[in-house]
Design an enzyme around this catalytic site. Structure first.
Site, PDB file in Angstrom:
ATOM      1  N   ALA A 296       0.862  -1.190   0.000  1.00 46.11           N
ATOM      2  CA  ALA A 296       0.000   0.000   0.000  1.00 46.11           C
ATOM      3  C   ALA A 296       0.889   1.229   0.000  1.00 46.11           C
ATOM      4  O   ALA A 296       2.016   1.203   0.502  1.00 46.11           O
ATOM      5  CB  ALA A 296      -0.908   0.000   1.228  1.00 46.11           C
TER       6      ALA A 296
ATOM      7  N   SER B 155       0.177   9.082   1.468  1.00 47.80           N
ATOM      8  CA  SER B 155       0.866  10.365   1.344  1.00 47.80           C
ATOM      9  C   SER B 155       2.082  10.477   2.247  1.00 47.80           C
ATOM     10  O   SER B 155       3.051  11.150   1.911  1.00 47.80           O
ATOM     11  CB  SER B 155      -0.105  11.507   1.657  1.00 47.80           C
ATOM     12  OG  SER B 155      -0.650  11.342   2.951  1.00 47.80           O
TER      13      SER B 155
ATOM     14  N   VAL C 125       3.879   0.714   2.628  1.00 44.93           N
ATOM     15  CA  VAL C 125       3.994  -0.537   3.381  1.00 44.93           C
ATOM     16  C   VAL C 125       4.518  -1.641   2.471  1.00 44.93           C
ATOM     17  O   VAL C 125       4.054  -1.797   1.337  1.00 44.93           O
ATOM     18  CB  VAL C 125       2.624  -0.928   3.974  1.00 44.93           C
ATOM     19  CG1 VAL C 125       2.705  -2.275   4.672  1.00 44.93           C
ATOM     20  CG2 VAL C 125       2.134   0.142   4.940  1.00 44.93           C
TER      21      VAL C 125
ATOM     22  N   LYS D 261       6.329  -0.525   7.612  1.00 40.09           N
ATOM     23  CA  LYS D 261       5.854   0.804   7.225  1.00 40.09           C
ATOM     24  C   LYS D 261       7.039   1.750   7.230  1.00 40.09           C
ATOM     25  O   LYS D 261       7.733   1.878   8.250  1.00 40.09           O
ATOM     26  CB  LYS D 261       4.775   1.292   8.201  1.00 40.09           C
ATOM     27  CG  LYS D 261       4.128   2.621   7.802  1.00 40.09           C
ATOM     28  CD  LYS D 261       2.945   2.945   8.723  1.00 40.09           C
ATOM     29  CE  LYS D 261       2.219   4.204   8.265  1.00 40.09           C
ATOM     30  NZ  LYS D 261       1.040   4.500   9.103  1.00 40.09           N
TER      31      LYS D 261
ATOM     32  N   ASP E  78      -9.091   7.299  13.535  1.00 44.81           N
ATOM     33  CA  ASP E  78      -8.981   7.314  12.073  1.00 44.81           C
ATOM     34  C   ASP E  78      -9.610   6.047  11.508  1.00 44.81           C
ATOM     35  O   ASP E  78      -9.017   5.344  10.680  1.00 44.81           O
ATOM     36  CB  ASP E  78      -7.505   7.418  11.673  1.00 44.81           C
ATOM     37  CG  ASP E  78      -7.328   7.918  10.242  1.00 44.81           C
ATOM     38  OD1 ASP E  78      -8.301   8.466   9.682  1.00 44.81           O
ATOM     39  OD2 ASP E  78      -6.235   7.757   9.678  1.00 44.81           O
TER      40      ASP E  78
END
Length: 553
Positions: free
Chosen positions: A132, A135, A139, A153, A288
């Site tokens: 993935a 911004s 990952v 990450k 989030d």
């Protein structure tokens, strides 16, 4: 002062705004209003008139074109529904981090630099193709020496420099908007950019995110409703984080979830329970929780990822929020108004009856609709907007809570359209409030503080004996400090100093003048005249010092 790099970036921003039909917004500001007529002389204005998409869509597209930092800013701005129109907030909520990945070789070099050794000494496998890309970071999948599959990450190279450059521009634009835009002072764009700056720099520290993940994992250890992947602390650095690889279905893939036989109703209701448990039991909530960060196991258990933004409430805020919500359920608007004043969310001088009337005007139209048609998140939004008319201070923790609640409610209704968030939440809040008052709450507090009390109990007789002895012998003193008295004492001392300086200076001046007069008439010695001149100078100096003291105090 705008640097050359910022100047070129600013020109590019203006070009993007023009290309997306936002030039009329710029020319509508107070600064450019005198030349607004030039817009109507432009052939481009008449050619595209009537063919432009709605204003909120144009804003979203412009932010997407401007790149990752502006996309992230738009996402955060969408949560400030207390500041921006709802149609713009809804459109900005659609912003996604469609950011091209950086090369796997760059990621490898960044990870090796963080560890100070080659990747092969830490991992047996490393997939250079990112799983993935967003911004701030991307990952990659890897495998540890022990065989465990993990995700790495890693922050984008040079992302902090890019953020600082664009933040500088955002501050410039916000200051201009606040000065020249008609609604600038009311919407406080500079304050919004400051909030964004804090959030974005928190997300640049992956050690902080790892700590958030560890706390959430500990809170939900052994739960059948929510799973939080494990953090590998020995492999985590400020720009690199390693976590357990999870496998699940994205929560937004409703068709696939139904194919797996997972109950949509159960998923919807569990999502609400998880949220309220995090807020009221743990006082630590994942802030989030959009669909991209939530997955579902085949057994129906949620999996959460991406812990860069979390929220907390004080004990006071928790209690007042729960009481507010229960008062709403019972349509006790008077109690809602009183709670806002008691918690100082609105000024103490607010008239409760007027505030109660305003709240009733917001709530009654909502309660006359079927419960399944009522948006809990939008209801809180309208409440905050009403409270702002009574000078309610924006509570950052409540704004974050409201944004998370909107996410949860939207997700729950996507999974189970008949979800009644009010009915689901009310029993939970009632149970929580029962645990905060009454015998059970008293017993819990006694258990919590008992070790400290037993530790300090041995000192109580000695302290009591000392206080009584001092009282009998007249040595007991009451120490009391008041800020008002401290200021008053300071003013009195300053006033006394000014009076003494003035009297001293005046006395010296008078005496020196008398001596000069005597010296001229009685022909006193040169020494006397010299002393008089010195006294005159000293007196003038003292008066000047006194004047300076007055000016400073």
């Amino acid at each position: 002062m705008i640097r050359p790099a910022q100047a070129f970036r600013l020109l590019h921003i203006n070009w993007v705004l023009l290309r997306n039909g936002l030039d009329e917004v710029i020319l509508a500001t107070h600064l450019f209003r005198p030349i607004r007529f030039l817009l109507y002389l432009s052939p481009l204005y008449w050619l595209r008139r009537g063919r432009l998409p709605p204003y909120p869509v144009r804003i979203r597209r412009a932010l997407e074109e401007l790149g990752p930092i502006f996309i992230k800013f738009g996402q955060i701005l969408s949560t400030r529904r207390d500041l921006i129109p709802l149609d713009i907030a809804d459109e900005l909520a659609k912003l996604q981090d469609r950011v091209p990945p950086f090369s796997g070789e760059q990621a490898r070099l960044l990870i090796e630099k963080a560890y100070g050794q080659t990747l092969n000494t830490v991992f047996t496998e490393f997939d250079a193709q990112p799983l993935a890309s967003a911004s701030i970071a991307q990952v990659h999948v890897a495998r540890l020496k022990g065989g465990a599959q993990v995700v790495i990450k890693v922050l984008r190279p040079g992302i902090e420099k890019v953020i600082r450059r664009d933040l500088g521009l955002l501050y410039i634009l916000a200051a201009l908007a606040q000065r020249y835009w008609r609604d600038g002072r009311r919407l406080r764009p500079v304050e919004v950019v400051k909030d964004y700056e804090r959030t974005i720099f928190d997300e640049l520290d992956l050690v902080r995110e790892a700590a958030n993940a560890s706390q959430l994992r500990r809170n939900w250890e052994g739960s059948k409703m929510l799973y939080v992947p494990e953090v590998y602390w020995d492999l985590t650095r400020r720009n690199v984080m390693v976590m357990e690889r999870i496998h699940g279905t994205p929560v937004g893939d409703v068709a696939r979830l139904k194919e797996q036989g997972i109950s949509m109703r159960q998923l919807g209701e569990q999502g609400v329970e998880i949220f309220f448990t995090q807020v009221f039991r743990d006082n630590f909530f994942h802030a989030d929780m959009h669909p991209g960060n939530i997955f579902v196991e085949p057994n129906g258990r949620y999996i959460a990822v991406d812990f860069g933004i979390v929220g907390t409430l004080t004990g006071e805020d928790q209690r007042y929020l729960a009481e507010n919500l229960l008062a709403f359920f019972n349509r006790d608007y008077r109690r809602v108004a009183e709670l806002h004043v008691e918690s100082e969310w609105v000024p103490k001088e607010t008239r409760v009856d007027e505030f109660e009337s305003a709240i009733r005007a917001v709530c009654e139209p909502i309660f006359n609709r079927p419960l399944r048609d009522i948006s809990f998140g939008h209801f809180l939004l309208h409440l905050f907007q009403t409270a702002r008319r009574f000078n309610m201070e924006i509570q950052p923790q409540l704004v974050l809570l409201q944004k998370t609640l909107l996410n949860i409610e939207g997700l729950g209704r996507q999974l189970y359209p008949e979800l009644d968030l009010w009915t689901t939440a009310k029993p939970f809040l009632e149970r929580w409030m029962e645990g905060q008052v009454g015998p059970r709450a008293l017993m819990r507090k006694l258990q919590k503080h008992f070790p400290r009390w037993t530790e300090e109990a041995g000192d109580v007789p000695l302290l009591a004996h000392k206080a009584l002895r001092d009282a009998v012998e007249g040595r007991l003193q009451l120490q009391w400090r008041s800020e008002d008295l401290v200021h008053l004492r300071r003013d009195l001392v300053a006033g006394q100093r000014r009076i003494i300086a003035t009297i001293s200076g005046g006395s010296l001046l008078i005496s020196s003048a008398l001596l000069f007069g005597l010296g001229s008439n009685a022909l006193l010695s040169t020494a006397t005249l010299a002393w008089a001149a010195g006294a005159l100078a000293l007196g003038g100096g003292v008066l000047l010092v006194g004047a300076w003291v007055r000016s400073r105090s």
